[in-house]
Motif scaffolding. Structure first.
Motif, PDB file in Angstrom:
ATOM      1  N   LYS A 246      14.760  11.178  -4.733  1.00 34.50           N
ATOM      2  CA  LYS A 246      16.200  11.507  -4.662  1.00 34.50           C
ATOM      3  C   LYS A 246      16.435  12.937  -5.139  1.00 34.50           C
ATOM      4  N   GLU A 247      15.766  13.291  -6.226  1.00 35.10           N
ATOM      5  CA  GLU A 247      15.928  14.638  -6.782  1.00 35.10           C
ATOM      6  C   GLU A 247      15.430  15.696  -5.793  1.00 35.10           C
ATOM      7  N   LEU A 248      14.285  15.406  -5.164  1.00 32.90           N
ATOM      8  CA  LEU A 248      13.733  16.352  -4.187  1.00 32.90           C
ATOM      9  C   LEU A 248      14.700  16.518  -3.012  1.00 32.90           C
ATOM     10  N   ALA A 249      15.298  15.379  -2.586  1.00 35.93           N
ATOM     11  CA  ALA A 249      16.245  15.427  -1.467  1.00 35.93           C
ATOM     12  C   ALA A 249      17.467  16.254  -1.850  1.00 35.93           C
ATOM     13  N   GLN A 250      17.963  16.041  -3.077  1.00 32.01           N
ATOM     14  CA  GLN A 250      19.146  16.790  -3.539  1.00 32.01           C
ATOM     15  C   GLN A 250      18.875  18.283  -3.596  1.00 32.01           C
ATOM     16  N   ARG A 251      17.639  18.631  -3.998  1.00 33.35           N
ATOM     17  CA  ARG A 251      17.283  20.050  -4.108  1.00 33.35           C
ATOM     18  C   ARG A 251      16.912  20.652  -2.767  1.00 33.35           C
ATOM     19  N   GLY A 252      16.900  19.822  -1.720  1.00 33.55           N
ATOM     20  CA  GLY A 252      16.587  20.322  -0.383  1.00 33.55           C
ATOM     21  C   GLY A 252      15.125  20.669  -0.183  1.00 33.55           C
ATOM     22  N   VAL A 253      14.265  20.049  -0.982  1.00 36.65           N
ATOM     23  CA  VAL A 253      12.818  20.304  -0.836  1.00 36.65           C
ATOM     24  C   VAL A 253      12.360  19.709   0.496  1.00 36.65           C
ATOM     25  N   PRO A 254      11.633  20.482   1.324  1.00 35.94           N
ATOM     26  CA  PRO A 254      11.186  19.963   2.627  1.00 35.94           C
ATOM     27  C   PRO A 254      10.295  18.725   2.470  1.00 35.94           C
ATOM     28  N   LEU A 255      10.385  17.826   3.446  1.00 32.20           N
ATOM     29  CA  LEU A 255       9.605  16.578   3.417  1.00 32.20           C
ATOM     30  C   LEU A 255       8.113  16.826   3.216  1.00 32.20           C
ATOM     31  N   ALA A 256       7.635  17.928   3.791  1.00 34.07           N
ATOM     32  CA  ALA A 256       6.198  18.230   3.708  1.00 34.07           C
ATOM     33  C   ALA A 256       5.734  18.408   2.264  1.00 34.07           C
ATOM     34  N   GLN A 257       6.688  18.730   1.387  1.00 39.25           N
ATOM     35  CA  GLN A 257       6.309  18.936  -0.018  1.00 39.25           C
ATOM     36  C   GLN A 257       6.557  17.704  -0.897  1.00 39.25           C
ATOM     37  N   TRP A 258       7.001  16.635  -0.283  1.00 40.73           N
ATOM     38  CA  TRP A 258       7.213  15.406  -1.052  1.00 40.73           C
ATOM     39  C   TRP A 258       5.856  14.778  -1.367  1.00 40.73           C
ATOM     40  N   PRO A 259       5.787  13.957  -2.432  1.00 46.84           N
ATOM     41  CA  PRO A 259       4.505  13.300  -2.746  1.00 46.84           C
ATOM     42  C   PRO A 259       4.025  12.475  -1.554  1.00 46.84           C
ATOM     43  N   GLN A 260       2.802  12.746  -1.116  1.00 42.82           N
ATOM     44  CA  GLN A 260       2.360  12.143   0.145  1.00 42.82           C
ATOM     45  C   GLN A 260       1.945  10.679   0.007  1.00 42.82           C
ATOM     46  N   SER A 261       1.854  10.192  -1.227  1.00 42.37           N
ATOM     47  CA  SER A 261       1.482   8.787  -1.397  1.00 42.37           C
ATOM     48  C   SER A 261       2.696   7.926  -1.723  1.00 42.37           C
ATOM     49  N   TRP A 262       3.904   8.469  -1.525  1.00 45.01           N
ATOM     50  CA  TRP A 262       5.099   7.760  -1.975  1.00 45.01           C
ATOM     51  C   TRP A 262       5.254   6.385  -1.329  1.00 45.01           C
ATOM     52  N   HIS A 263       4.694   6.217  -0.119  1.00 42.29           N
ATOM     53  CA  HIS A 263       4.874   4.956   0.610  1.00 42.29           C
ATOM     54  C   HIS A 263       3.766   3.939   0.334  1.00 42.29           C
ATOM     55  N   TRP A 264       2.778   4.290  -0.495  1.00 41.38           N
ATOM     56  CA  TRP A 264       1.669   3.355  -0.748  1.00 41.38           C
ATOM     57  C   TRP A 264       2.192   2.083  -1.391  1.00 41.38           C
ATOM     58  N   ASP A 265       1.722   0.950  -0.880  1.00 39.51           N
ATOM     59  CA  ASP A 265       2.135  -0.353  -1.400  1.00 39.51           C
ATOM     60  C   ASP A 265       0.907  -1.028  -1.998  1.00 39.51           C
ATOM     61  N   TRP A 266       0.765  -0.905  -3.314  1.00 41.27           N
ATOM     62  CA  TRP A 266      -0.440  -1.426  -3.982  1.00 41.27           C
ATOM     63  C   TRP A 266      -0.539  -2.936  -3.881  1.00 41.27           C
ATOM     64  N   ARG A 267       0.593  -3.619  -3.821  1.00 41.07           N
ATOM     65  CA  ARG A 267       0.527  -5.082  -3.714  1.00 41.07           C
ATOM     66  C   ARG A 267      -0.097  -5.469  -2.372  1.00 41.07           C
ATOM     67  N   LYS A 268       0.294  -4.799  -1.322  1.00 39.46           N
ATOM     68  CA  LYS A 268      -0.283  -5.083   0.003  1.00 39.46           C
ATOM     69  C   LYS A 268      -1.758  -4.709   0.044  1.00 39.46           C
ATOM     70  N   LYS A 269      -2.069  -3.551  -0.535  1.00 42.59           N
ATOM     71  CA  LYS A 269      -3.474  -3.095  -0.526  1.00 42.59           C
ATOM     72  C   LYS A 269      -4.356  -4.119  -1.237  1.00 42.59           C
ATOM     73  N   GLN A 270      -3.885  -4.625  -2.374  1.00 40.97           N
ATOM     74  CA  GLN A 270      -4.674  -5.594  -3.128  1.00 40.97           C
ATOM     75  C   GLN A 270      -4.775  -6.924  -2.402  1.00 40.97           C
ATOM     76  N   ALA A 271      -3.690  -7.337  -1.757  1.00 39.66           N
ATOM     77  CA  ALA A 271      -3.716  -8.607  -1.025  1.00 39.66           C
ATOM     78  C   ALA A 271      -4.758  -8.552   0.092  1.00 39.66           C
ATOM     79  N   GLY A 272      -4.930  -7.379   0.681  1.00 43.43           N
ATOM     80  CA  GLY A 272      -5.874  -7.226   1.791  1.00 43.43           C
ATOM     81  C   GLY A 272      -7.330  -7.323   1.379  1.00 43.43           C
TER      82      GLY A 272
END
Lengths: 205, 68
Positions: free
Chosen positions: A47-73
């Motif tokens: 949210k803070e990055l979005a408010q500051r207008g930081v481009p998506l390319a500079q957002w943390p690239q692992s933000w979508h990782w779902d550890w629960r799904k990874k472990q279930a697999g």
């Protein structure tokens, strides 16, 4: 039975040593910490990055990782061991490995290695998110655990991984050979730690 | 904690184990541990209904491995 070793991290500001547990498993408590502590912290950061207008390319690239799904697999599968680091009553880092892969570095091509499928440290320990780190050394401690497991399995310390671009520099300075972008893996750079580099890395740590 | 067991292998099986041990630069125990991991991973995928397929990187030809 989970094997627990004591390691030491340091605080991000004063570099005071902090005892931590290196656990050779990712258990339910780690997934609860990820869900109830890591995710809200990551969402606040986004949210803070979005408010500051930081481009998506500079957002943390692992933000979508779902550890629960990874472990279930990989639940119950010997080939995909997990590790976690717990300090100050909280999960500070997670790693999932794949022991079915083979080395690509020419001198060891075809020989088995410990491949790091995923490695992530808690949002408050990430240097790329700007604020003062709570704890330093979590990523390096997980790498050390991967090298130690590789040695214990007879893989001579060889480890490999595909790096998210934001982590390329970390792996390059950690002693990995950079084998370049992998066209079969979303163009991510493939890094490998050779036996010799693993020995040196282990001695340094 | 690891446990010890005796393994009875034929000469042919022992030759394969020796060969894999040499080619993969692994101890015989490490080869068998690796084989167990792979066997378990394949079994679970096949039980879920997945197929085990080998693909030739150059020709892209695919061959299915039948598991009986």
């Amino acid at each position: 039975m989970v094997d627990v070793s004591t390691i030491y991290l340091v605080t991000g500001d004063t570099r005071e040593p902090v005892p931590a547990e290196l656990r050779d498993a990712i258990e339910e408590q780690q997934l609860i910490d990820w869900q109830t502590q890591w995710q809200p912290a990551m969402i606040d950061t986004l949210k803070e990055l979005a408010q500051r207008g930081v481009p998506l390319a500079q957002w943390p690239q692992s933000w979508h990782w779902d550890w629960r799904k990874k472990q279930a697999g990989v639940a119950g599968l010997l080939a995909f061991p997990g590790f976690s680091i717990v300090a100050e009553g909280m999960t500070q880092g997670l790693m999932q490995l794949d022991l079915t892969r083979a080395a690509r570095w020419q001198a060891h091509a075809g020989k088995p290695l410990a491949y790091i499928d995923y490695l992530e440290v808690a949002p408050w320990n990430r240097p790329d998110l700007g604020s003062t780190l709570r704890l330093k050394g979590v990523g390096t401690a997980l790498l050390t655990a991967a090298v130690a497991l590789s040695q214990a399995e007879g893989f001579k310390g060889r480890i490999g991984l595909h790096s998210l671009p934001q982590a390329d520099a970390f792996y390059a300075r950690s002693g990995f050979e950079d084998l370049g972008p992998d066209g079969n893996y979303q163009g991510l750079r493939y890094f490998e730690m050779t036996e010799e580099r693993a020995r040196a890395f282990f001695e340094e740590e | 904690m690891k446990k010890t067991m005796t393994l009875n292998l034929t000469d042919a099986e022992m030759r394969v184990l020796d060969d894999l041990s040499s080619r993969k630069d692994l101890s015989k125990t490490a080869v068998l541990r690796q084989a167990l991991r792979l066997y378990q991973a394949v079994e679970i995928r096949v039980e879920k209904g997945d197929k085990l397929v080998f693909e030739n990187e150059e020709t892209r030809e695919k061959a299915e491995l039948m598991l009986l």
